[in-house]
Design a protein around this motif. Sequence first.
Motif, mmCIF file in Angstrom:
data_model
loop_
_atom_site.group_PDB
_atom_site.id
_atom_site.type_symbol
_atom_site.label_atom_id
_atom_site.label_comp_id
_atom_site.label_asym_id
_atom_site.label_seq_id
_atom_site.Cartn_x
_atom_site.Cartn_y
_atom_site.Cartn_z
ATOM 1 N N PHE A 168 0.853 -1.181 0.000
ATOM 2 C CA PHE A 168 0.000 0.000 0.000
ATOM 3 C C PHE A 168 0.888 1.228 0.000
ATOM 4 O O PHE A 168 1.716 1.421 0.894
ATOM 5 C CB PHE A 168 -0.923 0.037 1.223
ATOM 6 N N ASP A 169 0.739 2.055 -1.016
ATOM 7 C CA ASP A 169 1.525 3.279 -1.152
ATOM 8 C C ASP A 169 0.562 4.410 -1.508
ATOM 9 O O ASP A 169 -0.045 4.395 -2.584
ATOM 10 C CB ASP A 169 2.577 3.102 -2.252
ATOM 11 N N PRO A 170 0.369 5.381 -0.616
ATOM 12 C CA PRO A 170 -0.619 6.428 -0.865
ATOM 13 C C PRO A 170 -0.152 7.551 -1.780
ATOM 14 O O PRO A 170 -0.927 8.468 -2.078
ATOM 15 C CB PRO A 170 -0.878 6.967 0.549
ATOM 16 N N ARG A 171 1.086 7.506 -2.250
ATOM 17 C CA ARG A 171 1.575 8.582 -3.111
ATOM 18 C C ARG A 171 0.801 8.607 -4.434
ATOM 19 O O ARG A 171 0.384 7.566 -4.947
ATOM 20 C CB ARG A 171 3.062 8.406 -3.387
ATOM 21 N N GLY A 172 0.647 9.805 -4.978
ATOM 22 C CA GLY A 172 -0.057 9.937 -6.251
ATOM 23 C C GLY A 172 -1.487 9.439 -6.131
ATOM 24 O O GLY A 172 -2.210 9.768 -5.181
ATOM 25 N N ARG A 173 -1.915 8.634 -7.097
ATOM 26 C CA ARG A 173 -3.259 8.056 -7.057
ATOM 27 C C ARG A 173 -3.323 6.828 -6.166
ATOM 28 O O ARG A 173 -4.387 6.280 -5.938
ATOM 29 C CB ARG A 173 -3.694 7.688 -8.487
#
Length: 353
Positions: free
Chosen positions: A127-132
């Motif tokens: 899970f990576d919240p960067r960008g979209r």
Amino acid sequence: MRRFGRTLVTAALAVTVVAGTAGWASGDSQRAVTGPPPGVAAWRADAVSGRALPDPAGATPREVARFFAGLDDAARRELVRSHPLVVGNLDGAPLALRYEANRIAVTATGEARYASLAAPGRQILAFDPRGRGQVAEVFGDLERAGHVSVIVPGSDNDAGNYDAGRKPNTGPAGMARALRAATGAAAAAPDSVAVIAWIGYTTPVGVGLDAADGRLAEAGAARLARFTAGLDAVGAPDPVLFCHSYGSVVCGLAARDTDAADIVAFGSPGMRAGTAAALRTGARVWAARGPSDWIADVPNVEFAGIGHGADPTSPAFGARRVPAADVQGHTGYFMPGTQSLAAFAAIAKGDVR
């Protein structure tokens, strides 16, 4: 000179089609999210019993796995608590720790669009919240599975819309659930097949120039190669990659750097290779396209970085054909009862020789 002129005309046609003048939606240019997730600076500054933590940008997944193998449970839990975004995205880290780290990371964002990802029982592997936003979810028991498949989707997929309502058996999660059910894993043999829905790269939005060039696919291919290396580092079987639409471009570019057992391209605009052999992979290469899939209208050219090359379903490409005569549209390949889903399930289980 005449041949060069025909090439220019075909390339111009490709640009015209993908730019939306044929009635399709054009997309805004996307900036690829790459590199380690937020929190890496604090991770690099930390240590365990005087030992430096493995650098997420430089350590191989096997090095990461060895590092965690040398820690006791208390040290592992402390790293999860202190650095959830890093541990949750760290290829080679123990699966259970990544699930827990991502539950914490999702909750910490406080964003309603991600809240469902933290629900009990969900196995969020990245899970990576960067960008979209990027996300990967496991369906099944990845630690004990005898076979593993990875869904690599195309345009318009991200963490923000991952749980959005969709037509059944479409979208990365819907495809993953449908495939696992079709293998019989969900009922008869719950631990035999695990399926991962992987949105681990920045996908194009719409069918615009981002979808026509390979820039986002190149960034995605590097991330996919590392992701599969991470699966190998924790003892998972060599995966089957199911690559839809622009996702097949990602898989084509990543093919030489993965240990995939099979690569299945469906609804593909091309894999940036002239033949299956040119992918330089030991995996078996498969291809499927339904009769009403609009992807057939995209010219199979590659010129000045535009277009993705040969049609993987053409005899000259040399891929094994997957039956798809009853597939409807561009997203119908995982509909129950279709020839394509039955064939996909057989490939996922290793039943096809």
